[in-house]
Design a protein around this motif. Sequence first.
Motif, PDB file in Angstrom:
ATOM      1  N   LEU A  20       0.836  -1.200   0.000  1.00  0.00           N
ATOM      2  CA  LEU A  20       0.000   0.000   0.000  1.00  0.00           C
ATOM      3  C   LEU A  20       0.873   1.253   0.000  1.00  0.00           C
ATOM      4  N   GLY A  21       1.928   1.251   0.807  1.00  0.00           N
ATOM      5  CA  GLY A  21       2.852   2.395   0.844  1.00  0.00           C
ATOM      6  C   GLY A  21       3.512   2.628  -0.507  1.00  0.00           C
ATOM      7  N   ILE A  22       3.939   1.544  -1.148  1.00  0.00           N
ATOM      8  CA  ILE A  22       4.552   1.651  -2.475  1.00  0.00           C
ATOM      9  C   ILE A  22       3.534   2.197  -3.472  1.00  0.00           C
ATOM     10  N   ALA A  23       2.295   1.718  -3.400  1.00  0.00           N
ATOM     11  CA  ALA A  23       1.252   2.173  -4.325  1.00  0.00           C
ATOM     12  C   ALA A  23       0.967   3.666  -4.148  1.00  0.00           C
ATOM     13  N   VAL A  24       0.857   4.127  -2.910  1.00  0.00           N
ATOM     14  CA  VAL A  24       0.597   5.549  -2.652  1.00  0.00           C
ATOM     15  C   VAL A  24       1.754   6.395  -3.167  1.00  0.00           C
ATOM     16  N   ARG A  25       2.987   5.970  -2.875  1.00  0.00           N
ATOM     17  CA  ARG A  25       4.170   6.691  -3.352  1.00  0.00           C
ATOM     18  C   ARG A  25       4.164   6.749  -4.882  1.00  0.00           C
ATOM     19  N   HIS A  26       3.845   5.643  -5.535  1.00  0.00           N
ATOM     20  CA  HIS A  26       3.792   5.606  -7.002  1.00  0.00           C
ATOM     21  C   HIS A  26       2.737   6.580  -7.538  1.00  0.00           C
ATOM     22  N   VAL A  27       1.557   6.585  -6.935  1.00  0.00           N
ATOM     23  CA  VAL A  27       0.486   7.481  -7.403  1.00  0.00           C
ATOM     24  C   VAL A  27       0.916   8.939  -7.269  1.00  0.00           C
ATOM     25  N   VAL A  28       1.476   9.313  -6.122  1.00  0.00           N
ATOM     26  CA  VAL A  28       1.871  10.706  -5.896  1.00  0.00           C
ATOM     27  C   VAL A  28       3.021  11.116  -6.811  1.00  0.00           C
ATOM     28  N   LEU A  29       4.108  10.319  -6.837  1.00  0.00           N
ATOM     29  CA  LEU A  29       5.317  10.719  -7.558  1.00  0.00           C
ATOM     30  C   LEU A  29       5.248  10.492  -9.063  1.00  0.00           C
ATOM     31  N   ASN A  30       4.491   9.491  -9.503  1.00  0.00           N
ATOM     32  CA  ASN A  30       4.538   9.129 -10.917  1.00  0.00           C
ATOM     33  C   ASN A  30       3.231   9.367 -11.668  1.00  0.00           C
ATOM     34  N   VAL A  31       2.099   9.099 -11.030  1.00  0.00           N
ATOM     35  CA  VAL A  31       0.823   9.322 -11.714  1.00  0.00           C
ATOM     36  C   VAL A  31       0.449  10.804 -11.645  1.00  0.00           C
ATOM     37  N   VAL A  32       0.445  11.377 -10.449  1.00  0.00           N
ATOM     38  CA  VAL A  32       0.084  12.793 -10.299  1.00  0.00           C
ATOM     39  C   VAL A  32       1.211  13.693 -10.805  1.00  0.00           C
ATOM     40  N   ALA A  33       2.397  13.600 -10.178  1.00  0.00           N
ATOM     41  CA  ALA A  33       3.502  14.486 -10.556  1.00  0.00           C
ATOM     42  C   ALA A  33       4.012  14.195 -11.964  1.00  0.00           C
ATOM     43  N   GLY A  34       3.904  12.962 -12.425  1.00  0.00           N
ATOM     44  CA  GLY A  34       4.402  12.602 -13.748  1.00  0.00           C
ATOM     45  C   GLY A  34       3.440  12.855 -14.879  1.00  0.00           C
ATOM     46  N   SER A  35       2.273  13.377 -14.578  1.00  0.00           N
ATOM     47  CA  SER A  35       1.244  13.587 -15.593  1.00  0.00           C
ATOM     48  C   SER A  35       1.622  14.713 -16.558  1.00  0.00           C
ATOM     49  N   VAL A  36       1.269  14.534 -17.829  1.00  0.00           N
ATOM     50  CA  VAL A  36       1.459  15.600 -18.816  1.00  0.00           C
ATOM     51  C   VAL A  36       0.532  16.780 -18.539  1.00  0.00           C
ATOM     52  N   LEU A  37      -0.495  16.567 -17.732  1.00  0.00           N
ATOM     53  CA  LEU A  37      -1.449  17.626 -17.420  1.00  0.00           C
ATOM     54  C   LEU A  37      -0.966  18.562 -16.307  1.00  0.00           C
ATOM     55  N   LEU A  38       0.077  18.161 -15.585  1.00  0.00           N
ATOM     56  CA  LEU A  38       0.567  18.958 -14.462  1.00  0.00           C
ATOM     57  C   LEU A  38       1.711  19.864 -14.921  1.00  0.00           C
TER      58      LEU A  38
END
Length: 196
Positions: A20-38
């Motif tokens: 769960l910790g790895i998944a949350v870190r992935h979402v924050v650092l790679n899905v949210v921060a890594g988005s082309v929309l950000l």
Amino acid sequence: MSRPTTSLVSRLLAAAGLDLGIAVRHVVLNVVAGSVLLPRPLRRLVYLLAGVDARTSNVFPGVRLTGTALSLGEQTFLNHDCYLDVGKGRIDIGARCHLAPAVMVLTATHDLAAADRRAERYLTTTIEDDVWLGARATVLPGVTIGRGCVVAAGAVVTEDCAPGGLYAGVPARRVRDLAPAAPSAPSEAVLAGGRA
């Protein structure tokens, strides 16, 4: 519950918590921060809030971080699809560095001497100021790339690089000395947060 069942449940809960910790870190650092929309300034803010020492906004979408033990110097530029392995190790990248697309910087390594602990060694990988890493270059764990180096596209850096050299090949070898950079003022594009 019997003792073996309780032990199994405890191990499963611990593994689930880790995942769960790895998944949350992935979402924050790679899905949210890594988005082309950000936009890049907001990406930097997400990194700072997550604990990354990001002194630059020049991080493009698709950069993948596996943790937050990362330092990015001023005016450093990370292009699309770079992979920075900071799950348990550390990466320090100096000022005015340029990482081309799909550069991979690693910290996890294998200890070949101990059969029961082959993948449990994490090192600090350092890229000093004014370094340029070409597209798809790979920097292996624990390496230091000295100030002012250029690493050719596709090179695999397996050992430290002395300052001021051009390194190429697999494994990367110094192929020539580079003239030291003349001191200059940063361009307006860099000061504005854009490409140099």
